[in-house]
Design a protein around this motif. Structure first.
Motif, short mmCIF file in Angstrom:
data_model
loop_
_atom_site.label_atom_id
_atom_site.label_comp_id
_atom_site.label_asym_id
_atom_site.label_seq_id
_atom_site.Cartn_x
_atom_site.Cartn_y
_atom_site.Cartn_z
N UNK A 191 -15.69 11.94 -11.01
CA UNK A 191 -16.79 10.97 -11.70
C UNK A 191 -17.52 10.69 -10.19
N UNK A 192 -16.26 10.56 -8.82
CA UNK A 192 -16.88 9.77 -7.40
C UNK A 192 -18.09 10.95 -6.66
N UNK A 193 -17.98 11.46 -7.38
CA UNK A 193 -18.52 12.91 -6.85
C UNK A 193 -20.12 12.18 -6.99
N UNK A 194 -20.44 12.15 -8.61
CA UNK A 194 -21.39 12.00 -8.73
C UNK A 194 -22.07 10.17 -8.56
N UNK A 195 -21.37 9.58 -8.45
CA UNK A 195 -21.04 8.25 -8.31
C UNK A 195 -21.07 7.45 -7.07
N UNK A 196 -20.02 7.80 -6.23
CA UNK A 196 -19.65 7.76 -5.09
C UNK A 196 -18.68 7.18 -5.04
N UNK A 197 -17.15 6.96 -4.12
CA UNK A 197 -15.66 6.66 -3.91
C UNK A 197 -15.97 5.21 -4.09
N UNK A 198 -16.64 4.59 -3.94
CA UNK A 198 -16.33 2.79 -3.79
C UNK A 198 -17.09 2.61 -5.37
N UNK A 199 -18.12 3.46 -6.40
CA UNK A 199 -18.56 2.72 -7.32
C UNK A 199 -17.33 3.38 -8.46
N UNK A 200 -17.38 3.88 -8.04
CA UNK A 200 -16.27 4.74 -9.20
C UNK A 200 -14.80 4.21 -9.13
N UNK A 201 -13.91 4.06 -7.98
CA UNK A 201 -13.32 2.90 -7.74
C UNK A 201 -13.72 1.12 -8.31
N UNK A 202 -14.32 0.65 -8.58
CA UNK A 202 -15.56 -0.58 -9.33
C UNK A 202 -15.06 -0.46 -10.66
N UNK A 203 -15.46 0.83 -10.68
CA UNK A 203 -16.38 1.16 -12.69
C UNK A 203 -15.01 0.54 -12.58
N UNK A 204 -13.65 1.44 -11.87
CA UNK A 204 -12.61 1.73 -13.19
C UNK A 204 -11.68 0.38 -12.82
#
Length: 457
Positions: A87-100
């Motif tokens: 998912x981070x490849x599409x939304x960025x690593x920080x945003x992916x972790x924030x979403x989780x």
């Protein structure tokens, strides 16, 4: 019926899309279509007494229904970009972790409060693993347990059913682009919507491929993970599971250079059957409630196979191996590690005499007649490697159940909003091929909902 948003699939991606949309924009008219049963009607008939193995239900209650394949999993939410999807490849690593982390907060709010968050950060086991050429991946792990995970899903459904129309036992046969939106067709009815979110999970892999072919949506995929589920006394891995709960360990074999990894570790858990498209494979569960726990720990050992041209059907390859196991054992096979390395078929008497009681009724057999040599060699190497950090892993009585196969859906070409080449048609969760876990799938649902709300604003 006309809807603003139709969601196909009531797994984690679909649930969290519906949650975020109904929370942030309650005026939207939303429907969720699910081929499986409502949560309260999801019951596997296997009881270990009258029914001991899979009977091929029309809709597998383990794999389909509200909550998706994760409803009866052990409820592990891995908050990490190191595994579980891209998912981070599409939304960025920080945003992916924030979403989780946002999903984790919701799970705590709706029944998961009091459950423990484990972390591999700073663990002394990381150096211990490196010393033996093993690699412990970084993650924070929220363990809900199969029991608490069910409670969270019950509470989310009680909330959502007041705001969203649910259609259970309603398989969507096709999706068509029409002027101003989309039309979906079930066996009896057609429904239209302005925007459509497809979240069909692993069990919808073949259907997803069909929809992409019909709509001309580009896809790519050529990976499958094949292996076994290991079961051993809980004490063997207690020093790891007590601190980390879930330890994702990767090893590169000396013989072939293949990567073998541990997956879905279930301390004091149980091994279970799983039915994917009529093929019986094996998985594992664990519980938060001590009264439901066993004396065994189980985990998968998987070898990832990436195929090159011209071969394009990696899932069919995995299915063929699983079918061979089903043919020989009538379902899942089980073999003692000691029997495997000595070239002996396990028998019921040797299983009964072992210093471990199996948690799944499986057919004693010979996994070397099922698994390709390269994969089996990798698994044996990994077991000896793990024995160095968890002595007892390579004991003769360690049980290996086969086969465990992780099918990867075709990876659908989508943009940063997980939107396909059709505007307003989103493809999320494990059905997209982008996520492979509860946390990533749930996060993808939130991300798409926020994208839709932003576009509507």
């Amino acid at each position: 019926m006309n809807y603003d948003v139709i969601i196909i699939g009531a797994g984690p991606g679909g649930i969290f899309s519906a949650y975020e949309l109904s929370l942030k924009k309650p005026e939207l008219k939303i429907a969720v279509f699910e081929a499986g049963h409502a949560l309260a009607n999801r019951h596997c008939p296997i009881d270990g007494e009258k029914i001991k193995s899979c009977i091929g239900c029309k809709s597998c209650s383990i794999m389909s229904g509200f909550g998706g394949a994760g409803a009866f999993s052990d409820g592990k939410y891995n908050i990490t970009n190191d595994f579980g999807g891209t998912l981070y490849e599409y939304v960025g690593k920080k945003k992916a972790l924030d979403l989780m982390r946002y999903v984790d907060e919701i799970n705590l709010r709706y029944g998961g409060e009091g459950t423990k968050l484990y972390s591999t950060a700073g663990s002394k086991f990381k150096m211990e693993c490196i010393r033996h050429d093993l690699h412990l991946l970084d993650a924070s792990v929220r363990h809900l347990g199969t029991d608490i995970n069910y409670v969270v899903l019950e509470n989310l459904y009680d909330l959502l059913k007041k705001k969203v129309d649910f259609f259970f036992d309603t398989a969507v046969e096709s999706v068509a682009a029409i002027e101003g939106g989309y039309e979906i067709h079930s066996a009896d009815h057609s429904y239209t919507c302005k925007k459509c979110i497809i979240s069909v999970g692993r069990s919808g892999s073949k259907w997803m491929e069909k929809v992409c072919r019909e709509l001309g949506i580009p896809t790519s995929s050529n990976r499958v993970d094949i292996g076994v589920r290991v079961e051993l006394p809980a004490e063997v891995f207690a020093h790891l599971t007590d601190e980390l709960y879930e330890s994702k360990i990767v090893y590169r074999t000396e013989k072939y250079g293949d990567k073998v990894r541990t997956f879905c570790m279930n301390p004091k858990g149980a091994v279970v059957n799983e039915n994917t498209n009529g093929i019986i494979t094996v998985n594992g569960h664990s519980y938060e409630d001590p009264a439901l726990q066993t004396g065994n720990t189980n985990f998968a050992l998987l070898v990832a196979k990436h195929f090159s041209e011209p071969f394009k059907d990696s899932n069919n390859y995995g299915e063929s191996i699983a079918k061979l196991s089903n043919m020989l054992g009538g379902g899942v096979l089980v073999q003692r590690f000691g029997d495997l390395i000595r070239g002996k078929r396990s028998t019921q008497s040797r299983i009964d005499e072992a210093f471990i009681t199996p948690t799944l009724k499986a057919t004693p057999g010979d996994l070397s007649l099922v698994l390709p040599k390269r994969i089996l060699d990798g698994i044996i190497e990994m077991i000896y490697a793990l024995d160095k950090i968890a002595p007892g892993t390579a004991n003769d009585d360690t049980l290996l159940y086969g086969v465990e196969v992780k099918f990867y859906n075709v990876e659908v070409v989508v943009n940063e909003n997980l939107e396909s080449l059709y505007k307003g048609l989103y493809i999320i969760g494990d059905g997209s091929g982008i996520t492979h876990s509860l946390s990533h799938a749930s996060a993808s649902g939130v991300h798409v909902a926020r994208s839709i709300i932003g576009n509507e604003a």
